[in-house]
Motif scaffolding. Structure first.
Motif, PDB file in Angstrom:
ATOM      1  N   VAL A 147       0.812  -1.209   0.000  1.00 53.65           N
ATOM      2  CA  VAL A 147       0.000   0.000   0.000  1.00 53.65           C
ATOM      3  C   VAL A 147       0.849   1.265   0.000  1.00 53.65           C
ATOM      4  N   LYS A 148       1.973   1.241   0.694  1.00 53.32           N
ATOM      5  CA  LYS A 148       2.847   2.414   0.740  1.00 53.32           C
ATOM      6  C   LYS A 148       3.668   2.544  -0.534  1.00 53.32           C
ATOM      7  N   LEU A 170      -1.669  -9.684   3.291  1.00 55.50           N
ATOM      8  CA  LEU A 170      -2.239 -10.935   3.778  1.00 55.50           C
ATOM      9  C   LEU A 170      -1.258 -11.711   4.642  1.00 55.50           C
ATOM     10  N   ARG A 171       0.040 -11.613   4.350  1.00 51.69           N
ATOM     11  CA  ARG A 171       1.023 -12.264   5.228  1.00 51.69           C
ATOM     12  C   ARG A 171       1.000 -11.612   6.606  1.00 51.69           C
ATOM     13  N   ALA A 172       0.886 -10.272   6.620  1.00 49.91           N
ATOM     14  CA  ALA A 172       0.797  -9.568   7.901  1.00 49.91           C
ATOM     15  C   ALA A 172      -0.466  -9.989   8.653  1.00 49.91           C
ATOM     16  N   LEU A 223       2.513 -10.823  16.896  1.00 53.40           N
ATOM     17  CA  LEU A 223       1.920  -9.492  16.738  1.00 53.40           C
ATOM     18  C   LEU A 223       2.978  -8.436  16.424  1.00 53.40           C
ATOM     19  N   ARG A 224       4.161  -8.601  16.977  1.00 54.30           N
ATOM     20  CA  ARG A 224       5.241  -7.655  16.640  1.00 54.30           C
ATOM     21  C   ARG A 224       5.658  -7.801  15.179  1.00 54.30           C
ATOM     22  N   GLU A 225       5.579  -9.022  14.663  1.00 54.44           N
ATOM     23  CA  GLU A 225       5.860  -9.224  13.238  1.00 54.44           C
ATOM     24  C   GLU A 225       4.781  -8.537  12.393  1.00 54.44           C
ATOM     25  N   ASN A 243       3.618  -1.414   9.574  1.00 50.19           N
ATOM     26  CA  ASN A 243       4.267  -0.103   9.536  1.00 50.19           C
ATOM     27  C   ASN A 243       5.058   0.108   8.250  1.00 50.19           C
ATOM     28  N   ALA A 244       5.609  -0.971   7.717  1.00 50.77           N
ATOM     29  CA  ALA A 244       6.401  -0.857   6.490  1.00 50.77           C
ATOM     30  C   ALA A 244       5.549  -0.430   5.304  1.00 50.77           C
TER      31      ALA A 244
END
Length: 621
Positions: free
Chosen positions: A247-248, A449-451, A474-476, A482-483
């Motif tokens: 998206v970014k 989707l991986r996130a 969740l940190r992953e 954020n990326a």
């Protein structure tokens, strides 16, 4: 004697000229009346047909006979439901015109229309050999050769035979290069790139798009045609990024696309036709391109979590579509409408407007029932939307049934992963079938989707009481979100981490997670995350001895609860709510379910020839 012979010859020539002039007079008169009736408001098609049929008793020359059969077939095909007579006239036009030298327009237009009619009658096996023969004998006529190649490629695409379609588009690109049409070469290559993206042949797509970019930038021609090529090129790039969940990364391309469509909207249509007949094509009308740019903007806003922006552009696009559909019955407009509705439905479910979402799901059902092709392409997505609605109203058994049905109707990897991710959340909330939610969902191409898969694993670990494992997943998710600015996943991950820290007694760290989660959820806005966050803030402030803040959070929680409850009651009381109990709300004996819907659905071959009038007030050649 010589003088007498010359006089006789002159008289014979004069008689022939008078006869030809008389023939032209009656023919042009009938043709003129037919055109008048066809263009009347409203059209008087019956009278138009009568005028054209009146040509045959005069036993006209073959050229006039073939052209009249083509005109009759065209009028009957486009303006009536009498497909049998339309087919008969078009078949006669095709047969007669093949016997006449230098009669390409009639010959190939008859072949093109006849193949369309065959496809409409589900006689694809008759359309393919007809188009192949027309392509074979049209190589000296660039416009028709290219148009027929596009048409056969589209036919293979609709049959999901993308390999054959790509081969034909490659042939067309090489032919366009040979005849000196870089513009149409770019159209062929971009169309091929679109199909390669649908097949996920990314290693072939990247060099092809690079070549297309060079051709588009170097081509000097009609400004509207050049900008339309750029729109086509940028749409492929943007949808490729969005399909990958980036998206970014897509933002620069999306900005270029939006600037490009603004440029096109300021350009005036050039009435001068290109000098090269192979250039007589366009991808989409300007108005359709505007809707398409709105659509990809909505897709981006939805993935990024800018739901108010998504709603704003959806409203604009749907308003534009309503105006276009009054004058244009192109099937691609219905595809645009369905995809827009699919996205705005998801938006409504997130923002707490379930009743409106349900009514829009019903609207999608109605649109798909009107078109077997739409039904084939969107059945899996529709069942997925019903499943999401079921989750929002806590009908978990129905949600499971809808998601399971959707899985059976698709083999598209990204859509499959999206459905499995949501089905996993149902199993977790129901507390059963744990082994089914820990399957391998991390090998999809989509970053988003991986996130989401990491988030679901974190949610599963949380419900199992494995808090350290949950925090790791969740940190992953947070790192990946954020990326690429995936705001909804970020908000969900933050609030779940806050909940874990609250359970572990680490109130300070919990507050550090829940406060930004609440701020982000308010910005989206996401009612469920706001409800969750406000409940945590209430309990946190109570535990920390902050009664004023606790009371404020409790008041927010009550407001969100009341809004969601009122919307829940309204949705469940609607007659459309019964859709959730139907495993196959669209099934009908006249419709065939295709297990491989095209994706993205709006990527369609629409390289159509420049429109010409069906009836011309001109001398028959």
């Amino acid at each position: 004697m010589a003088a007498q012979a010359a006089a006789a010859a002159a008289q014979a020539a004069a008689a022939q000229a008078a006869q030809a002039e008389a023939a032209e007079s009656w023919y042009l008169a009938l043709l003129g009346f037919a055109e008048h009736f066809r263009t009347s408001s409203p059209p008087k098609i019956r009278l138009c047909v009568h005028c054209l049929q009146a040509v045959f008793p005069f036993k006209p020359p073959q050229r006039i006979e073939a052209r009249t059969h083509l005109q009759l077939g065209s009028v009957l095909y486009h303006h009536t439901k009498n497909s049998e007579q339309a087919r008969s006239h078009l078949e006669k036009a095709w047969f007669i015109s093949q016997q006449i030298p230098q009669f390409e327009d009639v010959k190939f237009e008859a072949a093109s229309l006849l193949s369309e009619l065959y496809c409409q009658e589900n006689s694809v096996d008759a359309a393919k050999p007809l188009l192949r023969k027309a392509i074979q004998i049209s190589q000296q006529t660039p416009y028709w050769h290219c148009r027929l190649l596009f048409q056969l490629a589209q036919l293979h695409t609709l049959e999901k035979d993308l390999v054959s379609a790509c081969d034909l588009l490659g042939v067309g690109a090489e032919y366009a290069r040979v005849v000196g049409s870089e513009y149409t070469r770019a159209l062929f290559l971009l169309s091929k790139g679109m199909l390669l993206l649908m097949e996920r042949k990314l290693q072939e797509v990247h060099p092809l798009l690079t070549l297309c970019g060079q051709i588009v930038e170097n081509w000097q021609g009609n400004p509207i045609q050049k900008e339309s090529l750029r729109v086509f090129f940028l749409v492929l790039q943007v949808t490729h990024y969005l399909d990958a969940g980036q998206v970014k990364s897509v933002k620069p391309c999306l900005k270029q696309l939006q600037q490009c469509i603004q440029t096109i909207s300021t350009l005036h249509d050039d009435e001068i036709l290109p000098s090269n007949p192979a250039d007589l094509f366009h991808w989409l009308p300007k108005e359709h391109m505007c809707v398409l740019v709105y659509l990809v903007t909505v897709m981006h806003s939805m993935q990024a979590g800018y739901l108010e922006k998504a709603q704003k552009y959806t409203d604009k696009a749907l308003m534009q579509l309503e105006k276009l559909k009054m004058l244009d019955c192109s099937p691609i407009l219905s595809s645009f409408q369905v995809i827009l509705l699919e996205h705005i439905i998801m938006c409504r479910l997130v923002t707490g407007h379930k009743a409106t979402a349900l009514q829009e799901i019903s609207q999608v059902c109605q649109l798909c029932q009107q078109s077997p092709r739409l039904f084939s392409n969107h059945a899996a997505q529709l069942h997925t939307l019903l499943g999401l609605y079921c989750v929002s109203v806590n009908c978990m058994d129905n949600a499971e049934a809808q998601f399971t049905t959707a899985l059976r109707l698709t083999n598209h990897q990204e859509l499959w992963a999206f459905i499995v991710t949501n089905l996993a959340s149902v199993y977790i909330r129901e507390g059963n079938r744990h082994q089914e939610v820990v399957g391998d969902m991390l090998h999809v191409c989509s970053h988003c989707l991986r996130a989401a898969a990491f988030y679901v694993r974190g949610l599963f670990s949380f419900f199992q009481g494995r808090y350290n494992e949950a925090k790791r997943f969740l940190r992953e998710t947070l790192k990946m979100s954020n990326a690429e600015d995936l705001n909804r996943l970020t908000a969900c991950s933050l609030v779940l981490l806050g909940h874990i820290f609250y359970v572990l007694g680490n109130h300070r760290e919990s507050n550090n997670m829940v406060v930004p989660a609440m701020q982000l959820a308010s910005k989206i806005p996401d009612m469920s995350v706001q409800l969750w966050s406000s409940a945590l803030l209430r309990d946190l402030n109570k535990a920390c001895g902050n009664p004023i803040d606790a009371h404020e959070a409790a008041q927010m929680h009550q407001n969100f609860s009341q809004q969601l409850l009122q919307d829940h009651i309204e949705a469940c009381s609607l007659p459309e709510h019964n859709l959730i109990t139907m495993a196959h709300p669209l099934y009908s004996s006249r419709l065939r379910m295709d297990p491989t819907p095209a994706w993205p659905a709006f990527c369609e071959l629409t390289c159509l020839g420049v429109h010409r009038p069906f009836l011309k007030l001109s001398r028959a050649p």
